[in-house]
Scaffold this active site. Sequence first.
Site, PDB file in Angstrom:
ATOM      1  N   ASN A 154       0.838  -1.199   0.000  1.00  0.00           N
ATOM      2  CA  ASN A 154       0.000   0.000   0.000  1.00  0.00           C
ATOM      3  C   ASN A 154       0.879   1.256   0.000  1.00  0.00           C
ATOM      4  O   ASN A 154       1.519   1.595   0.995  1.00  0.00           O
ATOM      5  CB  ASN A 154      -0.900  -0.043   1.245  1.00  0.00           C
ATOM      6  N   LYS A 204       0.301   3.862   2.765  1.00  0.00           N
ATOM      7  CA  LYS A 204       0.889   3.531   4.079  1.00  0.00           C
ATOM      8  C   LYS A 204       2.394   3.815   4.072  1.00  0.00           C
ATOM      9  O   LYS A 204       2.944   4.306   5.056  1.00  0.00           O
ATOM     10  CB  LYS A 204       0.632   2.057   4.423  1.00  0.00           C
ATOM     11  N   ASP A 226      -1.857  -3.883  10.332  1.00  0.00           N
ATOM     12  CA  ASP A 226      -3.214  -4.111   9.861  1.00  0.00           C
ATOM     13  C   ASP A 226      -4.089  -3.096  10.578  1.00  0.00           C
ATOM     14  O   ASP A 226      -3.918  -2.844  11.772  1.00  0.00           O
ATOM     15  CB  ASP A 226      -3.666  -5.544  10.168  1.00  0.00           C
ATOM     16  N   ASP A 228     -10.800   7.849   4.626  1.00  0.00           N
ATOM     17  CA  ASP A 228     -10.367   9.197   5.013  1.00  0.00           C
ATOM     18  C   ASP A 228     -11.412  10.288   4.722  1.00  0.00           C
ATOM     19  O   ASP A 228     -11.588  11.189   5.544  1.00  0.00           O
ATOM     20  CB  ASP A 228      -9.036   9.559   4.335  1.00  0.00           C
TER      21      ASP A 228
END
Length: 195
Positions: free
Chosen positions: A11, A14, A70, A153
């Site tokens: 990701n 991230k 996670d 978000d």
Amino acid sequence: MPAKLIFATNNAHKIAEISPLIAHQFQLITLAEAGIDIDIPEPHDTLEANATEKSITIHRLTGENVFSEDTGLEVTALNGEPGVKSARYAGDTRDFGKNINKLLVNLSGQSDRSARFRTVVSLILQGKEYQFEGICEGHISETPSGHEGFGYDPVFIPAGANRSFAEMSLREKNQYSHRKKAIAKLIDFFNNNFA
Ligand code: IMP
């Protein structure tokens, strides 16, 4: 020379959030940089077990120090859902827009819109696993706003703010973020025990 640490994720969001937090302490290696191209399984029903699965999978492949994380969105009025199923809430396509729509539909008419993001980080250092948790309390807005970030978000407003995560810069999000809090614990742990 900072210690090498593989971040077991594909990701890019991230990676962008965590890289600046950790750069002083560790030389962060992404899966792409480590030459690993796999979709890491997340088969379990807890964030803790999925985080472990990801870090152990990559540790077994490389023998290197690794961390993974996670994250789930836990909504009070939905009994903690979508939680560990956050990525696939509206189906296996992992579509952020569909997930948000499903969340807003399920929450319509609810007066309690409180929610929290919870991150579990799994660190494998010298073959031993350590876990760190980060929580960000907040609430789900009535409509999405903003274009930054990813996932939920646009509908998550952290406690103490009046804008969604998607209306914030990376730096601002990290003042509140669940992920930032978990990583800060990892860095403290490393400094207290290994630095
Ligand atoms: P993962 O399984 O940890 O990759 O994350 C599960 C899902 O939670 C992601 O696909 C996103 O939809 C959501 N998620 C995780 N972290 C965040 C975040 O910081 N903001 C918004 N959504 C997030």
